[in-house]
Motif scaffolding. Structure first.
Motif, PDB file in Angstrom:
ATOM      1  N   SER A 123      50.475  27.597  37.543  1.00  0.00           N
ATOM      2  CA  SER A 123      50.258  28.576  36.468  1.00  0.00           C
ATOM      3  C   SER A 123      49.456  27.967  35.322  1.00  0.00           C
ATOM      4  N   ALA A 124      49.746  26.711  34.992  1.00  0.00           N
ATOM      5  CA  ALA A 124      49.002  26.039  33.926  1.00  0.00           C
ATOM      6  C   ALA A 124      47.556  25.807  34.351  1.00  0.00           C
ATOM      7  N   GLY A 125      47.362  25.512  35.633  1.00  0.00           N
ATOM      8  CA  GLY A 125      46.005  25.310  36.146  1.00  0.00           C
ATOM      9  C   GLY A 125      45.190  26.592  36.074  1.00  0.00           C
ATOM     10  N   ILE A 126      45.815  27.724  36.392  1.00  0.00           N
ATOM     11  CA  ILE A 126      45.138  29.021  36.313  1.00  0.00           C
ATOM     12  C   ILE A 126      44.793  29.354  34.862  1.00  0.00           C
ATOM     13  N   LEU A 127      45.726  29.081  33.944  1.00  0.00           N
ATOM     14  CA  LEU A 127      45.482  29.344  32.528  1.00  0.00           C
ATOM     15  C   LEU A 127      44.330  28.486  32.009  1.00  0.00           C
ATOM     16  N   ALA A 128      44.354  27.190  32.339  1.00  0.00           N
ATOM     17  CA  ALA A 128      43.294  26.286  31.889  1.00  0.00           C
ATOM     18  C   ALA A 128      41.943  26.702  32.463  1.00  0.00           C
ATOM     19  N   GLY A 129      41.953  27.099  33.736  1.00  0.00           N
ATOM     20  CA  GLY A 129      40.714  27.534  34.372  1.00  0.00           C
ATOM     21  C   GLY A 129      40.170  28.807  33.758  1.00  0.00           C
ATOM     22  N   SER A 130      41.048  29.744  33.429  1.00  0.00           N
ATOM     23  CA  SER A 130      40.636  31.014  32.835  1.00  0.00           C
ATOM     24  C   SER A 130      39.984  30.801  31.480  1.00  0.00           C
ATOM     25  N   ILE A 131      40.587  29.959  30.654  1.00  0.00           N
ATOM     26  CA  ILE A 131      40.026  29.678  29.325  1.00  0.00           C
ATOM     27  C   ILE A 131      38.692  28.946  29.468  1.00  0.00           C
ATOM     28  N   ALA A 132      38.633  27.991  30.392  1.00  0.00           N
ATOM     29  CA  ALA A 132      37.392  27.254  30.625  1.00  0.00           C
ATOM     30  C   ALA A 132      36.279  28.195  31.070  1.00  0.00           C
ATOM     31  N   GLY A 133      36.625  29.174  31.905  1.00  0.00           N
ATOM     32  CA  GLY A 133      35.634  30.143  32.375  1.00  0.00           C
ATOM     33  C   GLY A 133      35.085  30.991  31.253  1.00  0.00           C
ATOM     34  N   ALA A 134      35.942  31.412  30.328  1.00  0.00           N
ATOM     35  CA  ALA A 134      35.496  32.219  29.192  1.00  0.00           C
ATOM     36  C   ALA A 134      34.566  31.414  28.287  1.00  0.00           C
ATOM     37  N   VAL A 135      34.900  30.152  28.073  1.00  0.00           N
ATOM     38  CA  VAL A 135      34.073  29.285  27.230  1.00  0.00           C
ATOM     39  C   VAL A 135      32.697  29.080  27.860  1.00  0.00           C
ATOM     40  N   GLU A 136      32.663  28.782  29.159  1.00  0.00           N
ATOM     41  CA  GLU A 136      31.376  28.537  29.819  1.00  0.00           C
ATOM     42  C   GLU A 136      30.539  29.804  29.881  1.00  0.00           C
ATOM     43  N   SER A 137      31.183  30.971  29.961  1.00  0.00           N
ATOM     44  CA  SER A 137      30.441  32.223  30.010  1.00  0.00           C
ATOM     45  C   SER A 137      29.649  32.440  28.722  1.00  0.00           C
ATOM     46  N   VAL A 138      30.301  32.210  27.599  1.00  0.00           N
ATOM     47  CA  VAL A 138      29.656  32.437  26.307  1.00  0.00           C
ATOM     48  C   VAL A 138      28.590  31.377  26.018  1.00  0.00           C
ATOM     49  N   LEU A 139      28.889  30.124  26.314  1.00  0.00           N
ATOM     50  CA  LEU A 139      27.982  29.036  25.956  1.00  0.00           C
ATOM     51  C   LEU A 139      26.839  28.827  26.939  1.00  0.00           C
ATOM     52  N   ALA A 140      27.040  29.182  28.213  1.00  0.00           N
ATOM     53  CA  ALA A 140      26.021  28.830  29.199  1.00  0.00           C
ATOM     54  C   ALA A 140      25.701  29.885  30.232  1.00  0.00           C
ATOM     55  N   VAL A 141      26.726  30.498  30.803  1.00  0.00           N
ATOM     56  CA  VAL A 141      26.506  31.310  31.999  1.00  0.00           C
ATOM     57  C   VAL A 141      25.744  32.604  31.736  1.00  0.00           C
TER      58      VAL A 141
END
Length: 301
Positions: A123-141
């Motif tokens: 569950s913590a891995g999914i949460l960390a991955g979800s937040i990381a995905g949102a950050v990369e979307s705004v900054l790069a993707v």
């Protein structure tokens, strides 16, 4: 009554083990950024034909072409082999940047969520991955995916864009900076879901593998296989988000509602999984490549 005394060797061994665990669970931010960027750039360069095929399939078919093979044959016949690398430079730069940001964000969040043994729960891995995905979307993707998708879509029709810089110039001139962020909402949803499933499943598979064989994956084939499995899970769990994202980032761009309605009109429920074959081919390879390169660079440092 005798009191058991731990030997110096045992104490040193225990201290070394604890130090290694602590060191491994706290990766330097610059190392995460560099390792992720290199891994992303290598993966994007190798797997781009799959990405081109996937994006072409998801965009509205033109000239009666509906299959991926037909579309690729037409491109090669008219533009040569280099045609299927249209938009590649934008994706390579974007993937290197997004992978660097993803691993940096994920490792930073992970360091705060691991237990005393340095392990991350599913569950913590999914949460960390979800937040990381949102950050990369705004900054790069979002901007790089917008440029890549617009280039591929433009190549099927008017061909106004002569190169990546030329496409960027036209998009900004016609739509402003906001034009590069067309599809931000759909891209962020897609990246959060993809990163959550991919990073979460990868860490979960690593943990299960370690408990089964008695040690964490050490060799490149082991890491590659686990990364590929994470890629397989990711494709079918998140493909609808990817299909909608592609439609919102076509050369003209569509609203989120219009993109969803268009996908449904063109193919019904199955339409949301359009392009899953090429994407599966890419993510099976990319999952193995990215995690293998990333882990190797970390082990080097």
């Amino acid at each position: 009554m005798q009191t058991a005394v731990a030997s110096p060797i045992a104490l040193v061994s225990s201290a070394d083990s604890s130090a290694k665990t602590t060191k491994k669970s706290h990766i330097h931010p610059l190392t995460s950024l560099f390792a992720g960027a290199v891994a992303g750039g290598v993966e994007a360069t190798i797997t781009y034909p799959f990405e081109y095929a996937k994006t072409s399939t998801q965009l509205r078919s033109q000239g009666g072409q509906s299959s991926t093979i037909q579309a690729l044959r037409s491109v090669v016949a008219t533009q040569g082999l280099s045609g299927i690398y249209t938009g590649c430079s934008a994706l390579v730069v974007g993937t290197a940047l997004k992978a660097g940001v993803r691993f940096l964000a994920f490792d930073t969040i992970k360091a705060r969520l691991v237990n005393e043994r340095g392990q991350l729960s599913t569950s913590a891995g999914i949460l960390a991955g979800s937040i990381a995905g949102a950050v990369e979307s705004v900054l790069a993707v979002t901007p790089t995916e917008r440029i890549k998708t617009a280039l591929i879509d433009d190549g099927k029709g008017a061909k106004r864009f002569q190169s990546t810089p030329h496409a960027v110039g036209i998009l900004i001139r016609e739509q402003g900076i906001a034009g590069l962020y067309r599809g931000l909402v759909s891209t962020t949803i897609k990246q959060s879901a993809t990163s959550a499933v991919r990073m979460g499943s990868y860490n979960s598979l690593k943990t299960q593998y370690a408990s089964y064989v008695g040690h964490a994956p050490k060799t490149t084939p082991e890491t590659f296989a686990i990364g590929a499995c994470a890629g397989l899970i990711t494709v079918y769990a998140t493909q609808p988000f990817d299909t909608i994202k592609t439609r919102t980032q076509s050369s003209q761009g569509e609203t989120l509602f219009k993109a969803v309605r268009g996908v449904w009109t063109d193919g019904g429920v199955r339409g949301f999984w359009k392009g899953s074959g090429p994407r599966l081919g890419r993510l099976l390879l990319s999952g193995g490549i990215v995690f293998s390169v990333y882990e190797r660079i970390l082990s080097f440092f």
